[in-house]
Design a protein around this motif. Structure first.
Motif, PDB file in Angstrom:
ATOM      1  N   CYS A  58      12.956   2.472   8.264  1.00 12.90           N
ATOM      2  CA  CYS A  58      12.899   4.022   7.605  1.00 12.90           C
ATOM      3  C   CYS A  58      11.586   4.149   6.548  1.00 12.90           C
ATOM      4  O   CYS A  58      10.836   4.763   6.472  1.00 12.90           O
ATOM      5  N   ASN A  59      11.264   2.873   5.888  1.00  9.73           N
ATOM      6  CA  ASN A  59      10.007   3.032   4.862  1.00  9.73           C
ATOM      7  C   ASN A  59       8.756   2.635   5.413  1.00  9.73           C
ATOM      8  O   ASN A  59       8.020   3.550   5.373  1.00  9.73           O
ATOM      9  N   ASN A  60       8.439   1.434   6.058  1.00  9.72           N
ATOM     10  CA  ASN A  60       7.060   1.326   6.556  1.00  9.72           C
ATOM     11  C   ASN A  60       7.141  -0.063   7.365  1.00  9.72           C
ATOM     12  O   ASN A  60       7.994  -0.841   7.257  1.00  9.72           O
ATOM     13  N   HIS A  61       6.067   0.013   8.316  1.00 12.19           N
ATOM     14  CA  HIS A  61       5.862  -1.197   9.333  1.00 12.19           C
ATOM     15  C   HIS A  61       4.518  -1.285   9.596  1.00 12.19           C
ATOM     16  O   HIS A  61       4.004  -1.034  10.590  1.00 12.19           O
ATOM     17  N   PRO A  62       3.700  -1.549   8.438  1.00  6.90           N
ATOM     18  CA  PRO A  62       2.181  -1.496   8.736  1.00  6.90           C
ATOM     19  C   PRO A  62       1.868  -2.389   9.652  1.00  6.90           C
ATOM     20  O   PRO A  62       2.022  -3.509   9.782  1.00  6.90           O
ATOM     21  N   SER A  63       0.758  -1.946  10.716  1.00  2.00           N
ATOM     22  CA  SER A  63       0.202  -2.776  11.555  1.00  2.00           C
ATOM     23  C   SER A  63       1.287  -3.249  12.597  1.00  2.00           C
ATOM     24  O   SER A  63       0.802  -4.279  13.246  1.00  2.00           O
ATOM     25  N   ASN A  64       2.284  -2.497  12.693  1.00  2.27           N
ATOM     26  CA  ASN A  64       3.315  -3.031  13.506  1.00  2.27           C
ATOM     27  C   ASN A  64       3.719  -4.356  13.228  1.00  2.27           C
ATOM     28  O   ASN A  64       4.399  -5.091  14.177  1.00  2.27           O
ATOM     29  N   ARG A  65       3.789  -4.822  11.799  1.00  3.00           N
ATOM     30  CA  ARG A  65       4.130  -6.122  11.564  1.00  3.00           C
ATOM     31  C   ARG A  65       4.781  -5.931  10.375  1.00  3.00           C
ATOM     32  O   ARG A  65       4.451  -5.524   9.311  1.00  3.00           O
ATOM     33  N   GLY A  66       6.105  -6.347  10.159  1.00  4.85           N
ATOM     34  CA  GLY A  66       6.838  -6.155   8.838  1.00  4.85           C
ATOM     35  C   GLY A  66       7.273  -7.140   7.958  1.00  4.85           C
ATOM     36  O   GLY A  66       7.943  -7.127   6.867  1.00  4.85           O
TER      37      GLY A  66
ATOM     38  N   HIS B 129       0.904  -1.251  -0.035  1.00  2.00           N
ATOM     39  CA  HIS B 129      -0.038  -0.051  -0.018  1.00  2.00           C
ATOM     40  C   HIS B 129       0.856   1.325  -0.059  1.00  2.00           C
ATOM     41  O   HIS B 129       1.596   1.462   0.670  1.00  2.00           O
ATOM     42  N   PRO B 130       0.554   2.149  -0.956  1.00  4.85           N
ATOM     43  CA  PRO B 130       1.362   3.316  -1.043  1.00  4.85           C
ATOM     44  C   PRO B 130       1.307   4.268   0.153  1.00  4.85           C
ATOM     45  O   PRO B 130       2.444   5.241   0.411  1.00  4.85           O
ATOM     46  N   ARG B 131       0.353   4.424   0.981  1.00  4.33           N
ATOM     47  CA  ARG B 131       0.239   5.233   2.052  1.00  4.33           C
ATOM     48  C   ARG B 131       0.813   4.778   3.289  1.00  4.33           C
ATOM     49  O   ARG B 131       0.924   3.592   3.633  1.00  4.33           O
ATOM     50  N   ARG B 132       1.193   5.820   4.153  1.00  2.53           N
ATOM     51  CA  ARG B 132       1.849   5.582   5.516  1.00  2.53           C
ATOM     52  C   ARG B 132       0.787   5.990   6.726  1.00  2.53           C
ATOM     53  O   ARG B 132       0.898   5.697   8.031  1.00  2.53           O
TER      54      ARG B 132
ATOM     55  N   ALA C 174       8.678   6.169   1.453  1.00  2.50           N
ATOM     56  CA  ALA C 174       9.093   6.245   2.668  1.00  2.50           C
ATOM     57  C   ALA C 174       8.765   7.062   3.706  1.00  2.50           C
ATOM     58  O   ALA C 174       8.543   8.452   3.542  1.00  2.50           O
ATOM     59  N   PHE C 175       8.365   6.455   4.849  1.00  2.00           N
ATOM     60  CA  PHE C 175       7.981   7.341   6.016  1.00  2.00           C
ATOM     61  C   PHE C 175       9.140   8.359   6.351  1.00  2.00           C
ATOM     62  O   PHE C 175       8.780   9.481   6.642  1.00  2.00           O
ATOM     63  N   LEU C 176      10.409   7.611   6.634  1.00  2.54           N
ATOM     64  CA  LEU C 176      11.513   8.434   6.869  1.00  2.54           C
ATOM     65  C   LEU C 176      12.678   8.468   5.807  1.00  2.54           C
ATOM     66  O   LEU C 176      13.520   7.643   5.542  1.00  2.54           O
ATOM     67  N   PRO C 177      12.507   9.518   4.900  1.00  6.06           N
ATOM     68  CA  PRO C 177      13.125   9.282   3.376  1.00  6.06           C
ATOM     69  C   PRO C 177      14.720  10.097   3.649  1.00  6.06           C
ATOM     70  O   PRO C 177      15.207   9.942   2.820  1.00  6.06           O
ATOM     71  N   LYS C 178      14.934  10.242   4.641  1.00  3.47           N
ATOM     72  CA  LYS C 178      16.152  11.166   4.947  1.00  3.47           C
ATOM     73  C   LYS C 178      17.296  10.183   5.539  1.00  3.47           C
ATOM     74  O   LYS C 178      17.345   9.509   6.312  1.00  3.47           O
TER      75      LYS C 178
END
Lengths: 136, 387
Positions: free
Chosen positions: B326-334, B15-18, B178-182
């Motif tokens: 840095c990118n994504n950890h949807p539902s606290n599950r990676g 999913h593209p959204r965070r 990415a949620f944290l792209p830096k």
């Protein structure tokens, strides 16, 4: 009471009632298998080492040492949120089991792995006490 | 029976959204299902196997109904964040056994926007009673306990842990979602606030809404698809627990799941071109790399120095999407997002800046629950062999 830490009451199951009743008297009980001798943590009425159901209670010495610890600086747990910094640790009891607990009665930054500790009990007000450990 | 070559991943979607305040978790499941099926060139009516974790409603029943699936095989195995890696293995087994031909695996959650869909149990689990009263705060406390012990036994340092975050952040620069792209430096990780010693804020993964899905199909179905598919080579899974009070914090369940997956795949760690390693925390990666056999036990901190994990030139490029750190950890599950990035790499569709040249063998490792108590571990070996 140990500092500002909360003292939440445990959910008591029928098979763990003797354990929690003992904490109210300042005693730490452990499950011990009568067949293979394994000392079991957390308490349960069958032995996960040999699978047999003959498990009895033995009183722990209350002495142990820190296996690992963390100083919690931020959290979201009700009651603990305001108590930071505090120490969550695994204490290895003399009898073998490693139990999750808090280290109290000292500066959090003074805690080290291997530090000798002994049990202390905080009354929950519900017929049980929460076991914590302080430097021995 | 081996699952080697018995199944192929034909579709993958993240999913593209965070942050998704305007959707239910179930709608996100449906969106990622549609995305993965479209990627495979398949439709909902082709699906005859469905897999999800326990937070998708009533086991698999709710989403099978919601999506209008007609299934001959379902599975809602719950091992936390490793569930979806387990599901790929189970889907391959089910396909090999003739139970289904097109298996859809979905996951979704909105921890950033709302409480997770999972309702608290009416009765706590027996372990929770003896672990939940002392201020364990989410997952970080348990992983901090593991990191402290690993440092004590092996001399691992906070700067070494930080190298894992640095590598992930260098990759995240190239991921527009990415949620944290830096990019960050070791010093910036060490200067970030201490959450639960020795773990700093930047040793911890992000908290994001979102989800992902993959479609696993039989060789016969795979051959009919235009899309490049990725071969399932091997799988392993286990639950590592506290051993009646003798919990050892210095290793993970990967010591069991890893060798089984490598053996089934017929490859060794030295054959791996790309690694998707579940990175809930930096220490998770260090211990997992050791346990999968990429270095000796205790050497993980030194192994990640000198850009080992940085794509494309490092010895073991990892988490080229930026990972959970840095990118994504949807539902606290990676676990799901680790699979999706491995599929991108093996299709040659990762961002050009981080695409591993000639990427032929990928490993995916999922972790669920807590290294500080009990954990699900699952390892998957994937190969760049189209059906």
């Amino acid at each position: 009471m140990s500092g500002a830490l909360p003292v939440p009451a445990p959910a008591v199951f029928p098979e763990t009632a003797p354990f929690w009743e003992a904490t109210a008297r300042g005693k730490l009980l452990l499950s011990r298998c009568e067949d293979c001798g394994a000392v079991i943590w957390y308490p349960r009425p069958l032995c996960p080492a040999c699978g047999r159901p003959r498990v009895s209670w033995v009183e722990a010495s209350g002495r142990g040492s820190v296996y690992s610890f963390t100083v919690v600086h931020r959290n979201a747990v009700d009651g603990y949120r305001e108590a930071v910094p505090y120490v969550v640790a695994y204490v290895e009891l003399e009898e073998g089991p490693r139990v999750l607990t808090n280290i109290v009665g000292c500066d959090p930054e003074a805690v080290t792995i291997g530090m000798p500790v002994s049990a202390t009990f905080d009354d929950t007000g519900h017929g049980s006490a929460l076991f914590r450990f302080r430097p021995a | 029976m081996s699952i080697r070559g018995a199944a192929f991943i034909a579709g993958a979607f993240e999913h593209p959204r965070r942050e998704i305040p305007d959707r239910s978790t179930y709608q996100i499941h449906a969106e990622v299902a549609a995305g993965a099926l479209a990627d495979a060139g398949l439709s909902v009516s082709d699906v005859d196997g469905y897999f999800c974790d326990s937070s998708a409603g009533f086991g698999p029943l709710s989403m099978v109904d919601y999506l209008g699936l007609h299934c001959t095989h379902v599975d809602s195995t719950e091992t936390g964040g490793s569930s979806y890696v387990v599901h790929v293995g189970h889907a391959a087994e089910a396909i090999a056994a003739g139970k289904c031909r097109v298996a859809l695996i979905t996951m979704a959650g909105r921890p950033r926007s709302a409480a997770t869909a999972r309702r608290p149990p009416t009765e706590p689990s027996p372990d929770a009673v003896f672990e939940g009263l002392w201020g364990m705060s989410g997952a970080v406390t348990g992983y901090a306990l593991a990191a402290q012990r690993h440092m004590h036994e092996f001399g691992t340092t906070s700067a070494q842990l930080a190298e894992v975050k640095v590598a992930a952040s260098l990759h995240a620069r190239h991921n527009p979602n990415a949620f944290l792209p830096k990019a960050v430096t070791v010093d910036e990780v060490l200067d970030s606030p201490m959450i639960s010693s020795p773990l700093h804020r930047q040793d911890c993964c992000v908290v994001t809404d979102g989800g992902g899905a993959v479609v696993v199909v039989s060789p016969e179905v795979a051959r009919q698809l235009e899309r490049t598919t990725v071969k399932v080579l091997g799988h392993g899974e286990t639950v590592k627990h506290a051993e009646a009070g003798r919990l050892d914090l210095t290793y993970t369940g990967a010591v069991v799941s890893g060798p089984r997956a490598f053996e089934e795949a017929g490859v060794t760690p030295s054959d791996v071109d790309y690694a998707s390693i579940y990175d809930s925390f930096t220490i998770t990666v260090i211990e997992t790399l050791e346990d999968l056999g990429f270095c000796e036990k205790g050497e993980g901190g030194r192994f990640v120095l000198d850009g080992t994990l940085v794509a494309p030139a490092g010895r073991l490029p990892f988490n080229t999407d930026g990972g959970g750190l840095c990118n994504n950890h949807p539902s606290n599950r990676g676990g799901m997002t680790r699979i999706v990035e491995a599929v991108r790499q093996l299709r040659g569709e990762a961002h050009p800046a981080v695409q591993v040249p000639d990427c032929a063998i990928g490993v995916v490792h999922g972790t669920g629950g807590s290294i500080g108590t009990r954990m699900g571990s699952s390892t998957l070996l994937l190969g760049r062999e189209d059906a």
